[in-house]
Design a protein around this motif. Structure first.
Motif, mmCIF file in Angstrom:
data_model
loop_
_atom_site.group_PDB
_atom_site.id
_atom_site.type_symbol
_atom_site.label_atom_id
_atom_site.label_comp_id
_atom_site.label_asym_id
_atom_site.label_seq_id
_atom_site.Cartn_x
_atom_site.Cartn_y
_atom_site.Cartn_z
ATOM 1 N N TYR A 97 0.829 -1.207 0.000
ATOM 2 C CA TYR A 97 0.000 0.000 0.000
ATOM 3 C C TYR A 97 0.867 1.263 0.000
ATOM 4 C CZ TYR A 97 -3.586 3.341 1.480
ATOM 5 O OH TYR A 97 -4.424 4.412 1.563
ATOM 6 N N ALA A 98 1.943 1.222 0.779
ATOM 7 C CA ALA A 98 2.853 2.375 0.816
ATOM 8 C C ALA A 98 3.517 2.590 -0.541
ATOM 9 C CB ALA A 98 3.911 2.170 1.894
ATOM 10 N N ARG A 101 0.666 3.844 -3.208
ATOM 11 C CA ARG A 101 -0.102 5.073 -3.053
ATOM 12 C C ARG A 101 0.670 6.253 -2.480
ATOM 13 N NH1 ARG A 101 -2.807 3.969 -6.598
ATOM 14 N NH2 ARG A 101 -5.015 3.430 -6.610
ATOM 15 N N TYR A 102 1.859 6.046 -1.983
ATOM 16 C CA TYR A 102 2.613 7.148 -1.399
ATOM 17 C C TYR A 102 3.904 7.365 -2.183
ATOM 18 C CZ TYR A 102 -0.505 6.863 2.620
ATOM 19 O OH TYR A 102 -1.611 6.848 3.427
ATOM 20 N N GLN A 103 4.169 8.610 -2.491
ATOM 21 C CA GLN A 103 5.415 8.988 -3.129
ATOM 22 C C GLN A 103 6.320 9.629 -2.077
ATOM 23 O OE1 GLN A 103 6.430 8.348 -6.218
ATOM 24 N NE2 GLN A 103 4.499 7.284 -6.669
ATOM 25 N N PHE A 104 7.382 8.927 -1.738
ATOM 26 C CA PHE A 104 8.311 9.456 -0.753
ATOM 27 C C PHE A 104 9.729 9.311 -1.300
ATOM 28 C CE2 PHE A 104 7.114 5.107 0.202
ATOM 29 C CZ PHE A 104 8.323 4.457 0.321
ATOM 30 N N SER A 107 11.534 5.978 -2.715
ATOM 31 C CA SER A 107 10.555 4.892 -2.800
ATOM 32 C C SER A 107 10.886 3.929 -3.936
ATOM 33 C CB SER A 107 9.148 5.460 -2.977
ATOM 34 O OG SER A 107 9.068 6.232 -4.175
ATOM 35 N N ARG A 168 -8.004 6.136 -7.898
ATOM 36 C CA ARG A 168 -7.770 7.051 -6.775
ATOM 37 C C ARG A 168 -9.057 7.725 -6.305
ATOM 38 N NH1 ARG A 168 -2.687 8.276 -5.227
ATOM 39 N NH2 ARG A 168 -0.957 7.505 -6.511
ATOM 40 N N ASP A 171 -10.127 6.369 -3.095
ATOM 41 C CA ASP A 171 -9.420 6.949 -1.936
ATOM 42 C C ASP A 171 -10.072 8.267 -1.528
ATOM 43 O OD1 ASP A 171 -6.195 5.721 -1.744
ATOM 44 O OD2 ASP A 171 -7.547 5.097 -3.319
ATOM 45 N N THR A 175 -11.903 9.223 1.947
ATOM 46 C CA THR A 175 -11.443 10.348 2.758
ATOM 47 C C THR A 175 -12.583 11.299 3.074
ATOM 48 O OG1 THR A 175 -9.238 10.186 1.744
ATOM 49 C CG2 THR A 175 -9.782 12.242 2.877
ATOM 50 N N ALA A 181 -6.301 6.348 6.690
ATOM 51 C CA ALA A 181 -5.546 5.582 5.694
ATOM 52 C C ALA A 181 -5.699 4.090 5.934
ATOM 53 C CB ALA A 181 -4.073 5.985 5.732
#
Length: 278
Positions: A97-98, A101-104, A107, A168, A171, A175, A181
């Motif tokens: 999931y990280a 869906r997450y841009q860090f 990554s 998305r 999501d 929310t 999350a």
């Protein structure tokens, strides 16, 4: 109009070759299984010769059951595969999931490192894993067998590919409804990935049900050994090798996996087809 068969004269020959190859591979796979079934259900003198008049018997299964503590081995194996699968599902779901869906920062590099784990044979890490289990005082326990496999790069890859296909907009809708999350992951993503979880579960259970080398090295007592290690009892007898009892014990060990695959084979194949086209 040109006939399709005339336009492709090698089409029929190609299909024939594919059929012959499929039957050949199928026979190569099924013949050892048929031999094991024949040997297990007949007296020892018929293990090396075929006879239509050979009497059927369940005595080999009875002898195999009493020759080793199978109830304990089955319990250990069930606890082992359940523990590993539960840990893999939780950790793989969170990591996938990280990544999906997450841009860090870093990554992509981290995901590449995860994929690199798919190219590392687990046997290469046996010495380091053994030293780690010894340092943690976990040797000769079921936890020691399963702990090195709690994280699964294969599971992370499968679930990430599935999660990336989820719109998305779902999501955003979650929310707006006030979902966190974790709630979005549990109520939106996990239900949509149920076929993938089933396919991964079958792969994980079959892999660790059949694992032999690592449990053999890290355990030395009946209380913590799984079925695969317990089967070596039948190949280390003073009376020599009794193939009838060995095949009976092997069938008892593999029967749960065969039944699980027969029951879920359609979902298993469809799940990997869905994962492969993403």
């Amino acid at each position: 109009m040109i006939n399709a068969q005339a336009a492709n004269p090698f089409g029929e020959q190609s299909k024939l070759l594919e059929t012959v190859a499929a039957w050949t591979l199928g026979l190569l796979w099924v013949l050892p299984l048929l031999y094991a079934i024949w040997t297990a259900f007949h007296p020892a003198e018929f293990a090396t010769r075929f006879s239509l008049t050979a009497p059927l018997s369940l005595q080999n299964f009875v002898n195999a059951w009493h020759a080793a503590p199978f109830p304990r081995y089955f319990l250990n194996t069930f606890l082992l595969v359940t523990m590993i699968l539960a840990a893999q599902i939780v950790l793989s779901t969170m990591a996938a999931y990280a990544f999906a869906r997450y841009q860090f920062r870093g990554s992509n590099l981290m995901f590449m490192l995860v994929l690199m784990q798919l190219m590392v044979m687990p046997d290469i890490l046996i010495v380091e894993n053994y030293n780690t289990m010894n340092l943690l005082s976990l040797r000769d326990t079921i936890l020691a067998i399963g702990l090195p496999y709690f994280a699964s790069a294969f599971g992370i890859f499968l679930l990430r590919q599935t999660f990336k296909t989820v719109p998305r907009e779902l999501d955003e809708a979650a929310t707006v409804e006030g979902a966190s999350a974790l709630q979005t992951l549990w109520k939106v993503y996990v239900p949509l990935a149920k076929p993938i979880y089933l396919a991964f579960g079958l792969v994980s259970v079959s892999t660790h049900w059949n694992n032999f080398l690592w449990p053999l090295i890290v355990t030395n007592s009946v209380e913590s050994r799984p079925l695969t290690v317990g089967l070596q009892v039948f190949s280390s007898t003073d009376q020599g090798v009794d193939w009838s009892i060995i095949t009976a014990a092997t069938l008892m060990t593999s029967a749960p996996l065969l039944l699980a695959f027969l029951l879920f084979q359609r979902q298993f194949v469809q799940s990997f087809m869905r994962a492969g086209i993403r």
